[in-house]
Design a protein around this motif. Structure first.
Motif, short mmCIF file in Angstrom:
data_model
loop_
_atom_site.label_atom_id
_atom_site.label_comp_id
_atom_site.label_asym_id
_atom_site.label_seq_id
_atom_site.Cartn_x
_atom_site.Cartn_y
_atom_site.Cartn_z
N THR A 4 3.11 6.72 -6.92
CA THR A 4 2.23 7.60 -7.69
C THR A 4 2.61 9.06 -7.45
O THR A 4 2.73 9.85 -8.40
N ILE A 5 2.81 9.41 -6.18
CA ILE A 5 3.11 10.81 -5.87
C ILE A 5 4.46 11.22 -6.44
O ILE A 5 4.58 12.25 -7.12
N LEU B 39 0.82 -1.22 0.00
CA LEU B 39 0.00 0.00 0.00
C LEU B 39 0.86 1.27 0.00
O LEU B 39 0.65 2.15 -0.85
N PRO B 40 1.87 1.41 0.89
CA PRO B 40 2.71 2.61 0.82
C PRO B 40 3.46 2.74 -0.51
O PRO B 40 3.63 3.85 -1.01
N PHE C 281 2.41 1.88 -3.44
CA PHE C 281 1.48 2.39 -4.45
C PHE C 281 1.31 3.91 -4.30
O PHE C 281 1.45 4.66 -5.27
N VAL C 282 1.06 4.35 -3.09
CA VAL C 282 0.82 5.78 -2.85
C VAL C 282 2.10 6.59 -3.13
O VAL C 282 2.07 7.58 -3.86
N ALA D 264 3.34 3.22 -10.55
CA ALA D 264 2.92 2.53 -9.31
C ALA D 264 2.36 1.15 -9.65
O ALA D 264 2.69 0.16 -8.97
#
Lengths: 256, 254
Positions: free
Chosen positions: A76-77, A69-70, A72-73, A104
């Motif tokens: 993307t950022i 999960l981290p 992916f975030v 991501a």
């Protein structure tokens, strides 16, 4: 943290030949690398997740959610921010976001594919596959031996750490350099113990003829069957479709 | 460079390789829960170990660092980036012992100002080569930009190695020498190199690390000639790969 991601239960993916699994892993890595558009990458990730579910290995992805999960975030950022600018004008933020999302999804595909491989392949099978693919036997031996020694060292390190704590060593105070330096009294005894073990192991291997210089014999393993070839064919077909998409200009956002 | 292949014939070096790899992985794994860049790198106090093992076990540590990093990745996600991690850690452990033995005759336990300066240079060179390799590879794969990752890897490697490695070497080096497990004791001393060859090797290794890491950062910052700036990855490759090649040639000469 678990010391192995391998899931010890039967599934169609567990039964595949290790060489077929390593090659299929390579095909999927290549396919994901050739794409950067979120749509085809999302489709590829769904395929990997479907394979994971059919091998009853989704629990590994759940176990590694703290990473997935981290990633992916964060990815993307960071790629939305670092999207390569061109000389034509200011960066289109929507295009940058889609590129970040694509990166991501690519990274998630790499990770998910790697996790399903590790969940269905033992380290011995991995070393066997590497040896069949041309990696020298001794390199595979080192990989399996080192993998087996990790829990031993980890256990020794935890024991020594607790012993040093009992003697008053505090790992929780001081600046970063001080805290790092306090690991020396833990590392030294574990290292010396490891050296003793290595010396004994070298003797044990020698007396068993490790460096006898004669051709090595091994237990025969069955070769690849039709299902293994099917797995390879599917992996190859996915990569071929991706290459065709790339040649047609589909599945890419920017020139690399 | 021949010793990197010759060591595989020596059972003790093979076992030391496995020990270096497992020890590196065993210290890497517990800290994977402290990420700096999620999924890519994390706080790594274990990064002092390839440097320590490099001075103690030479070629066994080189392969051990590369394999240990791969085993560490088995617990945090296997991917194509691991190939660059393998090469990066290989260079990270290769540079220290090769540069030290080319420049100094004493033990790699810094006590004087000169020894400290040399120690910082050899560790920074190895860390720079590792950072450039990993940073380049992971930018090309689309994981993290070079400007972010390469600098994080360099700082992570340098801080842990410069703080922890001298402490560990001061304790471990005399003990390992006493039990005759230093790499020269296990595989035998190598013939002395000429002064010119050592100077050339050291010069190429340092220049290559500077070009790969410094040039890579300049390329990532957009300071490239327009002919190369059309494609970010191509521009980065045009700077980093020649630098890494130069450094590798220099290290081979040593």
């Amino acid at each position: 943290m678990a010391l192995s991601l391998y899931l010890d239960h039967p599934s169609w993916l567990h039964r595949r030949h290790p060489v077929a699994k390593v090659l299929a892993l390579g095909w999927l890595f290549v396919a994901a690398f050739l794409l950067d558009h979120p749509a085809p990458l999302g489709l590829l990730l769904v395929l990997v997740l479907a394979a994971t579910a059919s091998a009853r290995a989704l629990s590994v992805l759940h176990q590694m959610r703290w990473l997935l999960l981290p990633v992916f975030v964060f990815t993307t950022i960071i790629w939305t921010v670092f999207y390569p600018a061109t000389a034509d004008g200011p960066v289109d933020r929507w295009v940058a976001f889609r590129y970040g999302l694509g990166m991501a999804l690519r990274l998630e595909t790499f990770l998910a594919t790697g996790f399903v491989f590790l969940a269905t392949t033992t380290i011995e099978e991995f070393a066997f596959a590497l040896s069949r693919l041309g990696v020298p036997y001794r390199a595979g031996f080192v990989l399996t031996l080192a993998f087996r020694l990790v829990p031993v060292f980890l256990d020794a390190a935890l024991t020594v750490r607790d012993a040093q704590r009992c003697r008053g060593l505090d790992f929780t105070t001081g600046n970063v350099a001080t805290r790092i330096a306090r690991y020396a009294p833990v590392i030294v005894p574990v290292f010396i113990g490891g050296l003793r073990r290595a010396d004994q192991m070298a003797f044990a291997l020698e007396v068993r003829g490790f460096s006898a210089g004669r051709p090595r014999t091994s237990l025969p393993r069955p070769g690849m069957d039709g299902s293994d070839l099917l797995l390879l064919g599917v992996g190859g077909a996915i990569t071929a479709v991706v290459v065709a998409l790339r040649v047609a200009g589909i599945g890419r956002l920017v020139a690399q | 460079m021949h010793e990197l292949t010759r060591m595989w014939r020596n059972t003790r070096m093979v076992v030391l390789t496995a020990m270096c790899a497992s020890f590196y992985a065993a210290v890497l794994i517990p800290f994977m829960v402290v990420p700096i860049i999620p999924g890519v790198t994390h706080f790594r106090p274990a990064n002092a170990l390839p440097v320590v093992c490099s001075f103690l076990f030479g070629p066994a540590a080189v392969w051990g660092a590369a394999i240990g990093n791969l085993i560490g990745d088995f617990f945090a996600g296997l991917g194509p980036g691991d190939l660059f991690g393998f090469v990066g850690n290989f260079l990270y452990a290769l540079a220290p012992y090769r540069l030290w033995r080319a420049c100094a005759t004493g033990d790699p336990v810094p006590k004087t100002a000169g020894a400290w300066a040399l120690f910082v240079v050899v560790v920074a060179t190895g860390a720079g080569l590792c950072a450039a390799t990993v940073g380049f590879g992971l930018q090309v794969l689309g994981f993290v930009p070079f400007a972010v990752l390469a600098n994080v890897v360099l700082v992570n490697n340098c801080v842990t190695a410069l703080v922890l490695a001298p402490l560990l070497l001061a304790v471990l080096y005399p003990r390992v020498r006493r039990v005759r497990l230093l790499y020269d004791d296990v595989i035998g001393p190598r013939p002395a190199l000429s002064r010119a060859r050592r100077a050339l090797g050291v010069g190429l290794a340092l220049a290559g690390a500077l070009v790969a890491f410094g040039g890579g950062n300049l390329a990532a910052a957009g300071a490239l000639p327009p002919s190369l700036a059309a494609s970010p990855n191509l521009g980065l490759a045009a700077i980093v790969l020649p630098g890494l090649t130069l450094a590798a040639v220099g290290l081979v000469l040593l």
